[in-house]
Motif scaffolding. Sequence first.
Motif, PDB file in Angstrom:
ATOM      1  N   LEU A  55       0.793  -1.165  -0.060  1.00 30.32           N
ATOM      2  CA  LEU A  55       0.073  -0.063  -0.060  1.00 30.32           C
ATOM      3  C   LEU A  55       0.801   1.353   0.143  1.00 30.32           C
ATOM      4  O   LEU A  55       0.487   2.352  -0.502  1.00 30.32           O
ATOM      5  CB  LEU A  55      -0.928  -0.012   1.137  1.00 30.32           C
ATOM      6  CG  LEU A  55      -2.035  -0.939   1.376  1.00 30.32           C
ATOM      7  CD1 LEU A  55      -2.613  -0.808   2.817  1.00 30.32           C
ATOM      8  CD2 LEU A  55      -3.219  -0.735   0.178  1.00 30.32           C
ATOM      9  N   ASP A  56       2.121   1.177   0.439  1.00 34.73           N
ATOM     10  CA  ASP A  56       3.047   2.316   0.590  1.00 34.73           C
ATOM     11  C   ASP A  56       3.328   2.930  -0.672  1.00 34.73           C
ATOM     12  O   ASP A  56       4.466   2.774  -0.893  1.00 34.73           O
ATOM     13  CB  ASP A  56       4.171   1.919   1.444  1.00 34.73           C
ATOM     14  CG  ASP A  56       5.028   3.007   2.292  1.00 34.73           C
ATOM     15  OD1 ASP A  56       4.593   4.039   1.985  1.00 34.73           O
ATOM     16  OD2 ASP A  56       5.886   2.690   2.603  1.00 34.73           O
ATOM     17  N   ALA A  57       2.415   3.573  -1.271  1.00 31.86           N
ATOM     18  CA  ALA A  57       2.793   4.385  -2.636  1.00 31.86           C
ATOM     19  C   ALA A  57       4.157   5.193  -2.468  1.00 31.86           C
ATOM     20  O   ALA A  57       4.938   5.384  -3.473  1.00 31.86           O
ATOM     21  CB  ALA A  57       1.653   4.972  -2.834  1.00 31.86           C
ATOM     22  N   ASN A  58       4.097   5.992  -1.401  1.00 33.18           N
ATOM     23  CA  ASN A  58       5.299   6.801  -1.315  1.00 33.18           C
ATOM     24  C   ASN A  58       6.552   6.459  -0.686  1.00 33.18           C
ATOM     25  O   ASN A  58       7.597   7.167  -0.262  1.00 33.18           O
ATOM     26  CB  ASN A  58       4.851   8.293  -0.865  1.00 33.18           C
ATOM     27  CG  ASN A  58       4.643   7.998   0.611  1.00 33.18           C
ATOM     28  OD1 ASN A  58       4.529   7.115   1.216  1.00 33.18           O
ATOM     29  ND2 ASN A  58       4.343   9.272   1.062  1.00 33.18           N
ATOM     30  N   GLN A  59       6.385   5.032  -0.276  1.00 25.95           N
ATOM     31  CA  GLN A  59       7.510   4.511   0.269  1.00 25.95           C
ATOM     32  C   GLN A  59       8.390   4.949   1.504  1.00 25.95           C
ATOM     33  O   GLN A  59       9.440   4.953   1.386  1.00 25.95           O
ATOM     34  CB  GLN A  59       8.716   4.064  -0.834  1.00 25.95           C
ATOM     35  CG  GLN A  59       8.153   3.568  -2.296  1.00 25.95           C
ATOM     36  CD  GLN A  59       8.656   2.143  -2.324  1.00 25.95           C
ATOM     37  OE1 GLN A  59       9.681   1.693  -2.011  1.00 25.95           O
ATOM     38  NE2 GLN A  59       7.640   1.356  -3.036  1.00 25.95           N
ATOM     39  N   ASP A  60       7.517   5.650   2.494  1.00 24.20           N
ATOM     40  CA  ASP A  60       7.990   5.876   3.427  1.00 24.20           C
ATOM     41  C   ASP A  60       7.786   5.075   4.736  1.00 24.20           C
ATOM     42  O   ASP A  60       8.039   5.258   5.711  1.00 24.20           O
ATOM     43  CB  ASP A  60       7.477   7.302   3.693  1.00 24.20           C
ATOM     44  CG  ASP A  60       5.935   7.361   4.153  1.00 24.20           C
ATOM     45  OD1 ASP A  60       5.306   6.263   3.998  1.00 24.20           O
ATOM     46  OD2 ASP A  60       5.414   7.941   4.620  1.00 24.20           O
ATOM     47  N   GLY A  61       7.316   3.919   4.453  1.00 24.69           N
ATOM     48  CA  GLY A  61       7.250   2.905   5.628  1.00 24.69           C
ATOM     49  C   GLY A  61       5.810   3.074   6.589  1.00 24.69           C
ATOM     50  O   GLY A  61       5.874   2.370   7.020  1.00 24.69           O
ATOM     51  N   LYS A  62       5.356   4.136   5.952  1.00 28.64           N
ATOM     52  CA  LYS A  62       4.200   4.425   6.958  1.00 28.64           C
ATOM     53  C   LYS A  62       2.861   4.078   5.579  1.00 28.64           C
ATOM     54  O   LYS A  62       2.932   4.578   4.830  1.00 28.64           O
ATOM     55  CB  LYS A  62       4.192   5.558   7.703  1.00 28.64           C
ATOM     56  CG  LYS A  62       5.356   5.490   8.803  1.00 28.64           C
ATOM     57  CD  LYS A  62       5.332   6.830   9.299  1.00 28.64           C
ATOM     58  CE  LYS A  62       6.147   7.652   8.408  1.00 28.64           C
ATOM     59  NZ  LYS A  62       6.675   8.960   9.101  1.00 28.64           N
ATOM     60  N   VAL A  63       1.662   4.248   6.533  1.00 32.91           N
ATOM     61  CA  VAL A  63       0.391   4.365   5.470  1.00 32.91           C
ATOM     62  C   VAL A  63      -0.289   5.561   6.048  1.00 32.91           C
ATOM     63  O   VAL A  63      -0.711   5.828   6.998  1.00 32.91           O
ATOM     64  CB  VAL A  63      -0.596   3.231   5.902  1.00 32.91           C
ATOM     65  CG1 VAL A  63      -1.777   3.009   5.031  1.00 32.91           C
ATOM     66  CG2 VAL A  63       0.233   1.864   5.728  1.00 32.91           C
ATOM     67  N   ASN A  64      -0.300   6.370   4.992  1.00 30.65           N
ATOM     68  CA  ASN A  64      -0.916   7.705   5.007  1.00 30.65           C
ATOM     69  C   ASN A  64      -2.374   7.670   4.800  1.00 30.65           C
ATOM     70  O   ASN A  64      -2.827   6.544   4.347  1.00 30.65           O
ATOM     71  CB  ASN A  64      -0.419   8.981   4.292  1.00 30.65           C
ATOM     72  CG  ASN A  64      -0.367   8.724   2.778  1.00 30.65           C
ATOM     73  OD1 ASN A  64      -1.401   7.946   2.302  1.00 30.65           O
ATOM     74  ND2 ASN A  64       0.665   9.454   2.148  1.00 30.65           N
ATOM     75  N   PHE A  65      -3.219   8.912   4.857  1.00 29.65           N
ATOM     76  CA  PHE A  65      -4.700   8.535   4.513  1.00 29.65           C
ATOM     77  C   PHE A  65      -4.928   8.361   3.160  1.00 29.65           C
ATOM     78  O   PHE A  65      -5.762   7.537   3.184  1.00 29.65           O
ATOM     79  CB  PHE A  65      -5.213  10.023   4.955  1.00 29.65           C
ATOM     80  CG  PHE A  65      -6.995   9.858   4.913  1.00 29.65           C
ATOM     81  CD1 PHE A  65      -7.584   9.261   5.981  1.00 29.65           C
ATOM     82  CD2 PHE A  65      -7.544  10.450   4.083  1.00 29.65           C
ATOM     83  CE1 PHE A  65      -8.949   9.165   6.206  1.00 29.65           C
ATOM     84  CE2 PHE A  65      -9.097  10.137   3.935  1.00 29.65           C
ATOM     85  CZ  PHE A  65      -9.619   9.601   4.983  1.00 29.65           C
ATOM     86  N   GLU A  66      -4.343   8.875   2.166  1.00 30.39           N
ATOM     87  CA  GLU A  66      -4.428   8.561   0.875  1.00 30.39           C
ATOM     88  C   GLU A  66      -4.189   6.988   0.661  1.00 30.39           C
ATOM     89  O   GLU A  66      -5.004   6.132  -0.096  1.00 30.39           O
ATOM     90  CB  GLU A  66      -3.603   9.221  -0.091  1.00 30.39           C
ATOM     91  CG  GLU A  66      -3.878   9.151  -1.478  1.00 30.39           C
ATOM     92  CD  GLU A  66      -3.148  10.117  -2.395  1.00 30.39           C
ATOM     93  OE1 GLU A  66      -2.439  10.883  -1.845  1.00 30.39           O
ATOM     94  OE2 GLU A  66      -2.766   9.646  -3.523  1.00 30.39           O
ATOM     95  N   GLU A  67      -2.980   6.581   1.087  1.00 27.15           N
ATOM     96  CA  GLU A  67      -2.720   5.046   1.067  1.00 27.15           C
ATOM     97  C   GLU A  67      -3.813   4.148   1.704  1.00 27.15           C
ATOM     98  O   GLU A  67      -4.480   3.070   1.342  1.00 27.15           O
ATOM     99  CB  GLU A  67      -1.210   4.687   1.626  1.00 27.15           C
ATOM    100  CG  GLU A  67      -0.400   5.491   0.666  1.00 27.15           C
ATOM    101  CD  GLU A  67       0.947   5.591   1.481  1.00 27.15           C
ATOM    102  OE1 GLU A  67       2.061   5.928   0.574  1.00 27.15           O
ATOM    103  OE2 GLU A  67       0.818   5.178   2.698  1.00 27.15           O
ATOM    104  N   TYR A  68      -4.502   4.614   2.766  1.00 31.75           N
ATOM    105  CA  TYR A  68      -5.506   4.075   3.563  1.00 31.75           C
ATOM    106  C   TYR A  68      -6.737   3.892   2.753  1.00 31.75           C
ATOM    107  O   TYR A  68      -7.419   2.753   2.703  1.00 31.75           O
ATOM    108  CB  TYR A  68      -5.448   4.501   5.048  1.00 31.75           C
ATOM    109  CG  TYR A  68      -6.855   4.264   5.678  1.00 31.75           C
ATOM    110  CD1 TYR A  68      -6.931   3.136   6.500  1.00 31.75           C
ATOM    111  CD2 TYR A  68      -7.727   5.230   5.727  1.00 31.75           C
ATOM    112  CE1 TYR A  68      -8.048   2.998   7.368  1.00 31.75           C
ATOM    113  CE2 TYR A  68      -9.050   5.070   6.600  1.00 31.75           C
ATOM    114  CZ  TYR A  68      -9.102   3.821   7.344  1.00 31.75           C
ATOM    115  OH  TYR A  68     -10.238   3.510   8.105  1.00 31.75           O
TER     116      TYR A  68
HETATM  117 CA   LIG Z   1       3.431   5.685   2.980  1.00 31.56          CA
END
Ligand SMILES: [Ca+2]
Length: 102
Positions: A55-68
Motif C-alpha cells: 500500500l505504501d505508494a510513497n515508500q516512507d514505511g507508513k500508511v498515510n490517509f490516501e494510502e489507507y
Molecule cells: Ca506511505
Amino acid sequence: MESAIQTIVGVFLKSAKGKESLGGNDFQKLVKSQLHNIMMDTDSSEAVKKMRQGLDANQDGKVNFEEYMNLVGYLATSLSVQCTAAVETPAEMSIGVHTFQR
Ligand SMILES: [Ca+2]
C-alpha cells in the motif's frame, strides 16, 4: 452511509494517534481489530507487513490517509464483485492480504 464514512475516517484518526500516517504497529492493530472478518490472514504479522508495503505508494514505511483510502476502496470494490458473483451463496467475504503484496 454517513456513519460508514465517519467510521472510516475515525478509525484512521484514532489509529494514527495524532500523526499523519500509520506506523507499522498502528497499521497491524488496525487491520487485526477492524478487518479480520473481511480479510484473511490478518493474524499474520508478516502478511500484514507485506500488505502495508504494498500500500505504501510513497515508500516512507507508513500508511498515510490516501494510502489507507486505497485499501478501503479496494475492499469495497472486492465486496461488490463478490456480492454480484455470489447471488446464491452470499457467503464469507474474505479477501487475502496477499493481494497487496508486490
Ligand atoms: Ca506511505
